[in-house]
Design a protein around this motif. Structure first.
Motif, mmCIF file in Angstrom:
data_model
loop_
_atom_site.group_PDB
_atom_site.id
_atom_site.type_symbol
_atom_site.label_atom_id
_atom_site.label_comp_id
_atom_site.label_asym_id
_atom_site.label_seq_id
_atom_site.Cartn_x
_atom_site.Cartn_y
_atom_site.Cartn_z
ATOM 1 N N ALA A 1 0.821 -1.211 0.000
ATOM 2 C CA ALA A 1 0.000 0.000 0.000
ATOM 3 C C ALA A 1 0.857 1.264 0.000
ATOM 4 C CB ALA A 1 -0.939 -0.011 1.198
ATOM 5 N N ALA A 2 1.884 1.295 0.838
ATOM 6 C CA ALA A 2 2.739 2.481 0.912
ATOM 7 C C ALA A 2 3.473 2.706 -0.407
ATOM 8 C CB ALA A 2 3.743 2.333 2.056
ATOM 9 N N GLN A 3 3.963 1.641 -0.996
ATOM 10 C CA GLN A 3 4.678 1.733 -2.268
ATOM 11 C C GLN A 3 3.771 2.280 -3.362
ATOM 12 O OE1 GLN A 3 7.341 -1.602 -3.572
ATOM 13 N NE2 GLN A 3 5.815 -1.864 -5.196
ATOM 14 N N LEU A 4 2.519 1.819 -3.421
ATOM 15 C CA LEU A 4 1.568 2.286 -4.421
ATOM 16 C C LEU A 4 1.262 3.762 -4.239
ATOM 17 C CD1 LEU A 4 -0.690 2.002 -6.580
ATOM 18 C CD2 LEU A 4 -2.193 1.229 -4.722
ATOM 19 N N LEU A 5 0.925 4.163 -3.012
ATOM 20 C CA LEU A 5 0.556 5.561 -2.778
ATOM 21 C C LEU A 5 1.735 6.497 -2.972
ATOM 22 C CD1 LEU A 5 -1.807 5.157 0.315
ATOM 23 C CD2 LEU A 5 -2.443 5.596 -2.068
ATOM 24 N N GLN A 6 2.914 6.052 -2.618
ATOM 25 C CA GLN A 6 4.094 6.880 -2.825
ATOM 26 C C GLN A 6 4.310 7.139 -4.312
ATOM 27 O OE1 GLN A 6 5.430 8.670 -0.741
ATOM 28 N NE2 GLN A 6 7.569 8.211 -0.231
ATOM 29 N N ARG A 7 3.909 6.197 -5.131
ATOM 30 C CA ARG A 7 4.113 6.303 -6.582
ATOM 31 C C ARG A 7 3.108 7.267 -7.236
ATOM 32 N NH1 ARG A 7 4.100 1.164 -7.487
ATOM 33 N NH2 ARG A 7 2.021 0.907 -8.390
ATOM 34 N N CYS B 1 1.051 9.650 -5.510
ATOM 35 C CA CYS B 1 0.792 10.886 -4.784
ATOM 36 C C CYS B 1 1.946 11.866 -4.990
ATOM 37 C CB CYS B 1 0.609 10.620 -3.293
ATOM 38 S SG CYS B 1 -0.917 9.739 -2.889
ATOM 39 N N ALA B 2 1.632 13.157 -4.997
ATOM 40 C CA ALA B 2 2.662 14.167 -5.232
ATOM 41 C C ALA B 2 3.564 14.354 -4.014
ATOM 42 C CB ALA B 2 2.005 15.493 -5.603
ATOM 43 N N ASN B 3 2.988 14.309 -2.836
ATOM 44 C CA ASN B 3 3.776 14.531 -1.619
ATOM 45 C C ASN B 3 4.277 13.203 -1.041
ATOM 46 O OD1 ASN B 3 3.579 17.277 -1.740
ATOM 47 N ND2 ASN B 3 1.839 17.423 -0.349
ATOM 48 N N ASP B 4 5.192 13.319 -0.118
ATOM 49 C CA ASP B 4 5.791 12.143 0.516
ATOM 50 C C ASP B 4 4.831 11.604 1.573
ATOM 51 O OD1 ASP B 4 7.385 10.217 1.628
ATOM 52 O OD2 ASP B 4 8.918 11.596 2.374
ATOM 53 N N ILE B 5 4.331 10.410 1.375
ATOM 54 C CA ILE B 5 3.391 9.841 2.338
ATOM 55 C C ILE B 5 4.079 8.832 3.262
ATOM 56 C CG2 ILE B 5 1.365 10.279 0.912
ATOM 57 C CD1 ILE B 5 2.672 6.765 1.179
ATOM 58 N N VAL C 1 -4.163 11.908 3.145
ATOM 59 C CA VAL C 1 -3.773 10.523 3.404
ATOM 60 C C VAL C 1 -3.378 10.404 4.867
ATOM 61 C CG1 VAL C 1 -2.201 8.650 2.819
ATOM 62 C CG2 VAL C 1 -2.983 10.229 1.040
ATOM 63 N N MET C 2 -4.076 9.550 5.595
ATOM 64 C CA MET C 2 -3.784 9.312 7.010
ATOM 65 C C MET C 2 -3.167 7.914 7.146
ATOM 66 S SD MET C 2 -7.449 10.691 8.438
ATOM 67 C CE MET C 2 -7.015 10.483 10.154
ATOM 68 N N ARG C 3 -1.961 7.845 7.676
ATOM 69 C CA ARG C 3 -1.318 6.539 7.855
ATOM 70 C C ARG C 3 -1.711 5.993 9.228
ATOM 71 N NH1 ARG C 3 4.797 4.909 5.978
ATOM 72 N NH2 ARG C 3 4.339 2.662 5.737
ATOM 73 N N LEU C 4 -2.541 4.955 9.219
ATOM 74 C CA LEU C 4 -3.013 4.368 10.466
ATOM 75 C C LEU C 4 -2.034 3.330 10.996
ATOM 76 C CD1 LEU C 4 -6.790 3.902 9.570
ATOM 77 C CD2 LEU C 4 -5.634 5.918 10.496
ATOM 78 N N ASP D 1 0.942 -0.685 7.038
ATOM 79 C CA ASP D 1 0.368 -1.156 5.777
ATOM 80 C C ASP D 1 -1.103 -0.784 5.633
ATOM 81 O OD1 ASP D 1 -0.678 -2.732 7.745
ATOM 82 O OD2 ASP D 1 -0.276 -4.652 6.742
ATOM 83 N N CYS D 2 -1.540 0.275 6.312
ATOM 84 C CA CYS D 2 -2.952 0.674 6.292
ATOM 85 C C CYS D 2 -3.065 2.198 6.247
ATOM 86 C CB CYS D 2 -3.679 0.122 7.516
ATOM 87 S SG CYS D 2 -5.431 0.528 7.569
ATOM 88 N N PHE D 3 -3.769 2.700 5.247
ATOM 89 C CA PHE D 3 -3.940 4.136 5.046
ATOM 90 C C PHE D 3 -5.429 4.454 4.893
ATOM 91 C CE2 PHE D 3 0.247 3.071 3.611
ATOM 92 C CZ PHE D 3 1.059 4.152 3.935
#
Length: 533
Positions: free
Chosen positions: A437-443, A445-449, A474-477, A480-482
């Protein structure tokens, strides 16, 4: 949309030279009438926008309009608009000419073939089953008109449109009617006219429509008509006799009632369905299929080839709808209102009334008791403003100073000077989970999540061209969960965009949890002291 319509006009004007088949296109111009100052203001806004795209248009007086269209009465008119580049086409001739042009460029057309199923592999459509066998494909385009919704169901694709009865009549020859007679539109009377073999075609879009096909549309209905329904047609006939008194004594040659499909918001449906990759839709043209077919065909072709919308098409993008929009009961109720949108006054911030209330916050009754005036966004009832003491919480539509402005000023001052609570339950909420999930959103999204759990990031959701698809939080709970918070109108668009970027070896799930959470925002100058208390 204006560029799209203009492309269609240019295409129809030149198609005969390419194919050798007449299209019936005639640039006779069009006149649109205004019975009220408010309608004239709306036309002025529309024409200002059209002129910015180089479309020739001019305002004319009722007397000037009558010189161009002698059969009409003008004593109740405020003004009119003349579009010299407008015109009309013969639907049958145009269809044949377009088909020949397609064949000349390599297309093959098979008539009388029924699709019985689709073949979907790994989330992508790769073929269709027909009553004549299986056809494999790289891309599928659903242009099935009023059958599009049922065809979409075969693949789990949501296409919210519904048929309604649509009426028009054809008269015998009328003195003064000639082949160069402009198309005439009288939106305040819900009617339109065009010349037909020395007579007139008169049709319209009544404000309270009659839906049809609730139990499905027969597969062989394409060349059939519905029975006459003079009770439903009477409102249009009365307006036509008022505008053109000659109709009172003119012999009617044909009366036709043929269903057409309409969408919940009056805009047509284009684009790739979020449920199935490679499944495109071009349907729901709200009785304007001939006018928009050329331009819409170009847009959807560029979308398919380019892999992304070729322009800002948010108003017609299929991803603007939610599954509930295809609920048959809701869709039937909305269609009663939707057909009339064709000629209705489209006021600033105009809200549709049918099929409401549908989705409500747990605080709905409390907000209502406080004088809330609600608007609707993707089915959610959201507070637009709160009525002041003695004020009725209902919008008064117009082009002047709105009746809600003082109330909104009070609310803005409260935010600046004090503390307020916003109910944002309608905002979309997406749970993105999994090993990657983190790898996908990092790819995407414009900002660093890549922040520690318990933190949030406000960011843009980007496409491959670096353009904005959405802006969200984007809230990182957990690692591996956002939890993603997005606009009320965006969840299904965003879900589709995120899922399309999950690679084959990635393990990610995206779940819509919007209805599972109530959302309150505390803000204002004194918010900190409020929260500490």
């Amino acid at each position: 949309m204006t560029k799209m319509s203009r492309y269609g006009i240019d295409l129809y004007a030149t198609l005969e030279a390419e194919t050798g088949l007449a299209t019936g296109w005639k640039q006779c111009g069009s006149i649109t009438l205004a019975r009220t100052p408010e309608r004239m203001t709306l036309l002025q806004r529309t024409i200002a926008a059209a002129r910015s795209f180089g479309i020739e248009a001019e305002f004319i007086t009722p007397a000037e309009a009558q010189k161009m269209w002698p059969m009409m009465r003008i004593d109740d008119l405020v003004g009119a608009v003349w579009l010299p580049g407008d015109g009309k086409a013969n639907p049958t001739d145009l269809t044949q000419s377009l088909a020949k042009g397609a064949r000349n460029r390599g297309a093959r057309i098979f008539e009388g073939v029924q699709i019985t199923g689709t073949i979907i592999e790994h989330g992508r459509i790769v073929g269709v089953e027909t009553d004549r066998g299986t056809v494999r494909c790289e891309t599928f385009l659903n242009c099935a008109g009023q059958w599009a919704r049922d065809l979409g169901k075969l693949s789990g694709v949501n296409i919210p449109l519904h048929s309604a009865e649509h009426f028009y009549l054809v008269t015998k020859e009328i003195e003064g009617v000639h082949t160069d007679l402009p198309v005439l539109r009288d939106p305040d009377g819900y009617i339109y006219y065009k010349e037909e073999v020395g007579g007139l075609v008169m049709g319209g879009f009544e404000p309270v429509a009659k839906p049809w096909g609730m139990d499905g549309i027969p597969p062989k209905f394409e060349f059939q008509l519905l029975p006459d329904n003079m009770d439903q047609f009477q409102v249009l006939l009365d307006e036509a006799v008022h505008r053109t008194p000659v109709l009172e004594t003119t012999e009617i040659k044909l009366f036709l009632n043929g269903p057409e499909s309409f969408t919940p918001d009056g805009n047509f449906i284009l684009g790739e369905a979020p449920e199935v990759r490679g499944y495109f839709v071009a349907a729901g043209f709200n009785s304007a299929g001939i006018a928009n077919a050329g331009g819409a065909g170009k847009l959807i072709a560029e979308w398919i080839v380019g892999g992304a919308a070729p322009a800002d098409l948010l108003d017609v993008d299929i991803r603007r709808f939610a599954p509930f929009n295809s609920n048959m009961s809701w869709l039937k109720d909305r269609t009663v209102e939707a057909l009339g949108l064709h000629y209705a006054m489209r006021w600033p911030r105009h809200e549709l009334e049918s099929g409401r209330p549908l989705r409500r916050s747990p605080l709905y009754d409390r907000l209502q008791a406080k004088g809330a005036c609600f608007g609707s966004k993707l089915g959610w009832e959201r507070v637009s403003w709160f009525a002041l003491p003695g004020q009725t919480p209902e919008p008064q539509y117009g082009f002047g100073r709105p009746n809600w402005l003082d109330a909104c000023i009070e609310e803005q001052l409260a935010v600046r000077k004090d503390v307020v609570i916003f109910d944002q339950t309608s905002f979309g909420k997406l749970m993105v989970q999994g090993r990657d999930a983190a790898q996908l959103l990092q790819r995407i999204c414009a900002n660093d999540i890549a922040v520690a759990p318990g933190n949030m990031v406000y960011t843009a959701l980007l496409n491959a061209r670096g353009g904005f698809e959405s802006d969200l939080t984007v809230m990182r709970l957990e690692a591996d969960c956002f939890l993603i918070i997005t606009g009320s109108a965006q969840p299904y668009r965003d879900i589709g965009h995120i899922k399309r970027h999950i690679r084959e070896n990635e393990h990610v799930t995206v779940t819509d949890v919007t209805s599972g959470y109530c959302t309150l925002t505390v803000t204002g100058r004194k918010r900190s002291s409020c929260c500490r208390a």
